[in-house]
Scaffold this motif. Sequence first.
Motif, mmCIF file in Angstrom:
data_model
loop_
_atom_site.group_PDB
_atom_site.id
_atom_site.type_symbol
_atom_site.label_atom_id
_atom_site.label_comp_id
_atom_site.label_asym_id
_atom_site.label_seq_id
_atom_site.Cartn_x
_atom_site.Cartn_y
_atom_site.Cartn_z
ATOM 1 N N ASN A 155 -8.240 2.549 -24.464
ATOM 2 C CA ASN A 155 -7.006 1.152 -25.232
ATOM 3 C C ASN A 155 -6.925 1.296 -25.831
ATOM 4 O O ASN A 155 -7.506 1.043 -27.546
ATOM 5 C CB ASN A 155 -7.072 -0.347 -24.262
ATOM 6 N N HIS A 156 -5.105 1.692 -26.242
ATOM 7 C CA HIS A 156 -4.598 0.743 -27.782
ATOM 8 C C HIS A 156 -2.697 0.244 -27.816
ATOM 9 O O HIS A 156 -2.669 0.570 -26.129
ATOM 10 C CB HIS A 156 -4.071 2.103 -28.408
ATOM 11 N N ASN A 157 -2.961 0.014 -28.321
ATOM 12 C CA ASN A 157 -1.640 -0.286 -28.742
ATOM 13 C C ASN A 157 -0.684 0.783 -29.104
ATOM 14 O O ASN A 157 -1.187 1.372 -30.186
ATOM 15 C CB ASN A 157 -0.877 -2.076 -29.277
ATOM 16 N N SER A 158 1.028 0.374 -28.695
ATOM 17 C CA SER A 158 1.627 1.919 -29.414
ATOM 18 C C SER A 158 2.804 1.089 -29.867
ATOM 19 O O SER A 158 3.835 0.914 -28.474
ATOM 20 C CB SER A 158 1.620 3.256 -28.622
ATOM 21 N N ILE A 159 4.010 1.393 -30.443
ATOM 22 C CA ILE A 159 4.826 0.921 -30.346
ATOM 23 C C ILE A 159 6.171 2.463 -30.291
ATOM 24 O O ILE A 159 6.146 3.555 -30.538
ATOM 25 C CB ILE A 159 5.687 0.993 -32.063
ATOM 26 N N ILE A 160 6.685 2.000 -29.514
ATOM 27 C CA ILE A 160 8.183 2.797 -28.837
ATOM 28 C C ILE A 160 8.695 2.516 -28.925
ATOM 29 O O ILE A 160 9.618 1.099 -29.421
ATOM 30 C CB ILE A 160 7.914 2.739 -27.431
ATOM 31 N N LYS A 161 9.788 3.350 -29.349
ATOM 32 C CA LYS A 161 11.573 3.354 -30.144
ATOM 33 C C LYS A 161 12.162 3.100 -28.730
ATOM 34 O O LYS A 161 12.426 3.679 -27.749
ATOM 35 C CB LYS A 161 12.018 4.036 -31.099
ATOM 36 N N LEU A 162 12.755 2.332 -28.765
ATOM 37 C CA LEU A 162 13.734 1.682 -27.231
ATOM 38 C C LEU A 162 14.945 0.939 -27.858
ATOM 39 O O LEU A 162 14.672 -0.615 -28.663
ATOM 40 C CB LEU A 162 12.511 0.305 -26.324
ATOM 41 N N ALA A 163 15.983 0.728 -27.371
ATOM 42 C CA ALA A 163 17.309 0.128 -27.806
ATOM 43 C C ALA A 163 16.735 -1.906 -27.351
ATOM 44 O O ALA A 163 16.073 -1.871 -26.602
ATOM 45 C CB ALA A 163 18.643 0.388 -26.805
ATOM 46 N N THR A 164 17.807 -2.519 -28.401
ATOM 47 C CA THR A 164 17.483 -3.614 -28.263
ATOM 48 C C THR A 164 17.940 -4.297 -26.563
ATOM 49 O O THR A 164 18.298 -4.016 -25.744
ATOM 50 C CB THR A 164 18.430 -4.394 -29.035
ATOM 51 N N LYS B 288 14.873 -3.177 -31.640
ATOM 52 C CA LYS B 288 14.620 -1.742 -31.993
ATOM 53 C C LYS B 288 13.528 -1.265 -31.779
ATOM 54 O O LYS B 288 13.791 0.339 -31.141
ATOM 55 C CB LYS B 288 15.498 -0.890 -33.037
ATOM 56 N N SER B 289 12.434 -1.796 -31.057
ATOM 57 C CA SER B 289 11.100 -0.609 -30.695
ATOM 58 C C SER B 289 10.656 -2.044 -30.041
ATOM 59 O O SER B 289 10.469 -3.387 -29.811
ATOM 60 C CB SER B 289 10.047 -0.615 -31.374
ATOM 61 N N ILE B 290 9.473 -1.794 -28.805
ATOM 62 C CA ILE B 290 8.355 -2.345 -28.690
ATOM 63 C C ILE B 290 6.796 -2.140 -28.818
ATOM 64 O O ILE B 290 6.363 -0.810 -28.671
ATOM 65 C CB ILE B 290 9.112 -2.890 -26.856
ATOM 66 N N ASP B 291 6.423 -2.907 -28.910
ATOM 67 C CA ASP B 291 4.983 -2.864 -28.873
ATOM 68 C C ASP B 291 4.376 -3.063 -27.491
ATOM 69 O O ASP B 291 3.948 -4.163 -26.375
ATOM 70 C CB ASP B 291 3.606 -3.650 -29.516
ATOM 71 N N SER C 109 -4.850 2.171 -16.988
ATOM 72 C CA SER C 109 -4.035 2.017 -15.304
ATOM 73 C C SER C 109 -2.615 1.893 -16.307
ATOM 74 O O SER C 109 -2.355 0.738 -17.084
ATOM 75 C CB SER C 109 -4.634 -0.135 -14.876
ATOM 76 N N PRO C 110 -2.077 2.195 -15.156
ATOM 77 C CA PRO C 110 -0.734 2.177 -15.673
ATOM 78 C C PRO C 110 0.118 1.179 -15.476
ATOM 79 O O PRO C 110 -0.119 -0.075 -15.122
ATOM 80 C CB PRO C 110 0.060 3.292 -14.574
ATOM 81 N N SER C 111 1.384 0.737 -16.225
ATOM 82 C CA SER C 111 2.013 -0.910 -16.149
ATOM 83 C C SER C 111 3.516 -0.495 -16.792
ATOM 84 O O SER C 111 3.752 0.748 -16.559
ATOM 85 C CB SER C 111 1.986 -1.387 -17.850
ATOM 86 N N TYR C 112 4.239 -1.508 -16.242
ATOM 87 C CA TYR C 112 5.807 -0.901 -15.220
ATOM 88 C C TYR C 112 6.199 -1.805 -16.683
ATOM 89 O O TYR C 112 6.241 -2.930 -16.565
ATOM 90 C CB TYR C 112 5.825 -1.077 -14.293
ATOM 91 N N LEU C 113 7.746 -1.202 -17.125
ATOM 92 C CA LEU C 113 8.202 -2.182 -18.289
ATOM 93 C C LEU C 113 9.601 -2.047 -17.501
ATOM 94 O O LEU C 113 9.989 -1.038 -17.763
ATOM 95 C CB LEU C 113 8.086 -1.324 -19.613
ATOM 96 N N VAL C 114 9.916 -2.773 -16.756
ATOM 97 C CA VAL C 114 11.339 -3.513 -16.290
ATOM 98 C C VAL C 114 12.525 -3.603 -17.288
ATOM 99 O O VAL C 114 11.847 -4.156 -17.968
ATOM 100 C CB VAL C 114 11.635 -4.214 -15.275
ATOM 101 N N ILE C 115 13.406 -2.488 -17.518
ATOM 102 C CA ILE C 115 14.201 -3.371 -18.539
ATOM 103 C C ILE C 115 15.440 -3.506 -17.438
ATOM 104 O O ILE C 115 16.179 -2.803 -17.110
ATOM 105 C CB ILE C 115 14.450 -1.942 -19.297
ATOM 106 N N GLU C 116 15.897 -4.838 -18.418
ATOM 107 C CA GLU C 116 17.333 -5.378 -17.584
ATOM 108 C C GLU C 116 18.509 -5.614 -18.049
ATOM 109 O O GLU C 116 18.445 -5.221 -19.503
ATOM 110 C CB GLU C 116 16.604 -7.488 -17.300
#
Length: 419
Positions: free
Chosen positions: A375-384, A403-406, A412-419
């Motif tokens: 397990n670890h955290n990672s900052i991913i670049k992503l549009a606001t 401009k990024s998300i931690d 276990s896979p997770s899902y980021l649903v971008i609205e």
Amino acid sequence: MKKSFIVFLILIVFLVSLFSAYLLKKEESPLSKNDLEVITNGVGVNIKRDVTEEDIETIADAGFKWVRVDITWEKVETKKGQYNFEDTGYDDLNKWLKDNNLKPYYILNYSNNLYEEKRSIVTERGRNAFTEFASAAAQRYSGQGAIWEIWNEPNFKTFWDPQPSYNQYAKLVKAVSPVVKKQDKSGIVVAPAVSGLNKDSLVWLESLFKENTLNDIDAVSVHPYRYSSPESISEDYIKLKKLIGQYTDKNIPILSGEWGYSMAQSPEHRLTEGQQANYLTRMFLINAQQGVPISIWYNWKNNGGDLNAREQNFGVLWYDSEPKLSYLAIQTLTNQLEGYHFSKQIHSDNNGDYILEFKNSDDEKILAYWTTNSNHNSIIKLATGKGKLISMLGAVRHVEWGKSIDLKFLPSPSYLVIE
């Protein structure tokens, strides 16, 4: 006169074009472009013949779209030339599948001692009889966009006795395939449901391909079981795709026709209930990333109550039909990714991290992400933006980012649903 002749020719060309389009539409494969792209259209599960109508309803509730099951020759034909699909339960099963909008993935197997001595087909008499049986099955259950798989693991002695023979199996494929296609124009014929996807099975497949069998089938089905994690399949798929390309110019997809992880893999490879759910989810996601249009999980339910027996512990349900975490995991995956297709893999600086982007027809995006490491955290670049974080088992948390998300990466896979 000349003008009339030209008009006549134009009319003929137009009618031929219409007729050709009609034929193509009539004979369209169930692996249409939509099926090839949308991940949830290819999610399936293997069952045994003793399932109930309630099982089939629960399979549909989980979001599975395909159900793989044997149509066993010796069960259907106990007297020469007489096929009993009703009393053997296949008619009921087929009705339950249709009632629940599930597609059948039928395996035509095995031998029959009315015609052959061993669990294989090595005589012309046996081949002809098996072809008649296959024809009867395809005719009876035609028009459903079914998959018709010829045999199961013919490269494995357990299922092709006494000695696996690519030559004899190739003869069977060439006899059966055109008959099944004639009886069920909506169906797709696949083979060989090869056991394993490794160095030995690739050698066997190449021998089979040299018999020109790729011209007789619509897809190559493989059973890529392994003790290693699902991500290890990627290189094997690349090798198989290259091998297929050496023997045909046709676009032949690869199907993951049977693959699962037992909680009792071996004394050295035991999985917890949560680890099995992790592998199940990652298997479907990696297959989508690799362009595999149909993936069948083995198995629907544990075959017994012995938690130390490998063969008894592949199910997404326990032996008493209670759901495992794997059931919740597949239900979450199908709910979240319904209508979505794999778009691209997003680069990560951390080895072992996976970030897969999925899109739907409205260009909406979902990121599925996990790690094969700790397990670890990672900052991913992503549009606001804003959206929802959904765990493998369905827990929901609303989030916003600049401009990024931690993101927290777990096995276990997770899902980021971008609205």
